[in-house]
Design an enzyme around this catalytic site. Structure first.
Site, short mmCIF file in Angstrom:
data_model
loop_
_atom_site.label_atom_id
_atom_site.label_comp_id
_atom_site.label_asym_id
_atom_site.label_seq_id
_atom_site.Cartn_x
_atom_site.Cartn_y
_atom_site.Cartn_z
N HIS A 1 16.26 -45.18 106.68
CA HIS A 1 15.48 -46.32 106.19
C HIS A 1 14.57 -45.78 105.09
O HIS A 1 13.50 -45.26 105.35
CB HIS A 1 14.65 -46.98 107.29
CG HIS A 1 13.92 -48.20 106.82
ND1 HIS A 1 12.59 -48.43 107.11
CD2 HIS A 1 14.33 -49.25 106.05
CE1 HIS A 1 12.22 -49.57 106.57
NE2 HIS A 1 13.25 -50.09 105.91
N HIS B 1 13.98 -53.78 115.10
CA HIS B 1 14.47 -53.67 113.73
C HIS B 1 14.32 -52.23 113.27
O HIS B 1 13.28 -51.60 113.49
CB HIS B 1 13.66 -54.61 112.82
CG HIS B 1 13.81 -54.32 111.37
ND1 HIS B 1 12.79 -53.77 110.62
CD2 HIS B 1 14.86 -54.49 110.53
CE1 HIS B 1 13.20 -53.63 109.37
NE2 HIS B 1 14.44 -54.05 109.29
#
Length: 300
Positions: free
Chosen positions: A99, A22
């Site tokens: 992110h 992820h």
């Protein structure tokens, strides 16, 4: 995938158990980059008003992987979650990953690194999930797709029926690229539609597992899909735990999450899993647990 039993070489990829990471690229987040435009206005304001306090906290909660992309591939990860973005103030063609903040790594360099690894491992197959596309214009989309085609060339598996390992090897194909932009997918047969990702958005492992079980009860998607075992914090939780980190929260939960993984079964059934993605994939037995699920397909 080359080490799987020959009895699995004729199973379509969406019936296999495949380990994934992820937010694959968060091991190289840039400490000096701005906060992502998709984060809350409050967080972006705090990063301007008190950067010396805010940025270290954001970084601690943004890093989901420690291994670099080659190390992840060497560890057995075969699904890479690539969150592509164009950084504000960046040069015109330099695409990064994101992110919460942006990476030092460039997308083109990373794809080249992946291609070099695949050239050294001709029996391996990887799934590249290109997602997010923050700040990516239509021209940049075309530039990125051109990079993908030029870098991977004939090793790309074009869109069509879900292939098996035997079919991919026979055709010399090693890369399946999913792309979460329907217009680009329609224009380029080398791209596959975005792969559904079951994201719990929970900070507690027990709540995450309840979510995944609820999703399983609804039936699996027809093609490739991902069950995410990654914990997720919200801004309130981060501000209440400024000295903590995502890694510190995740590692104590790994045995509990591993137990759930080991209970899963790949295959065509409505409650079967396919790709299972996690954070800190080098910790514990995550990759071997996910790959090991394929042995359950041999019992029939």
């Amino acid at each position: 995938m080359g080490a799987l039993s020959p009895r699995l070489w004729d199973a379509p990829l969406h019936h296999l158990s495949i380990p994934g990471s992820h937010d694959t690229m968060t091991y190289c987040l840039n400490r000096k980059s701005p906060i992502s435009r998709r984060e809350s206005r409050l967080l972006r304001l705090l990063s301007v008003v008190a950067p010396c306090v805010t940025r270290p906290v954001v970084l601690r909660w943004s890093v989901t992987q420690v291994l670099d992309v080659t190390e992840q591939l060497e560890a057995g990860v075969r699904y890479l979650d690539l969150r592509v973005a164009h950084m504000p103030g960046g040069t015109e063609r330099n695409l990064h990953f994101v992110h919460m903040v942006y990476t030092t790594a460039l997308v083109e360099d990373t794809l080249t690194e992946i291609a070099a690894w695949l050239e050294r491992h001709p029996r391996e197959v990887v799934i590249l999930a290109c997602r997010n596309f923050e700040g990516v214009s239509a021209d940049l989309h075309e530039y990125l797709v051109t990079c993908i085609k030029n870098i991977f060339g004939d090793s790309l598996c074009p869109r069509g029926d879900m292939p098996t390992l035997r079919q991919l090897w026979a055709r010399g194909q090693q890369v399946l690229v999913s792309y979460e932009d329907a217009g680009c997918v329609a224009r380029h047969p080398e791209l596959w539609p975005g792969i559904p990702y079951w994201w719990a958005d929970k900070v507690k492992a027990q709540a995450l597992i309840r979510y995944l079980e609820a999703m399983k009860s609804c039936g699996r998607p027809e093609g490739l899909f991902v069950a995410g075992t990654n914990l997720t914090e919200n801004l309130g939780y981060v501000l209440a735990h400024p000295g903590a980190s995502l890694e510190a929260v995740t590692r104590p939960c790994l045995p509990y999450l591993s137990a759930w993984v080991c209970d899963q079964c790949p295959g065509p059934g409505p409650r079967c899993t396919n790709v299972i993605a996690g954070d800190f994939v080098g910790a514990g037995s995550f990759v071997s647990d996910v790959v090991g699920l394929n042995r359950k397909l041999l019992r029939g």
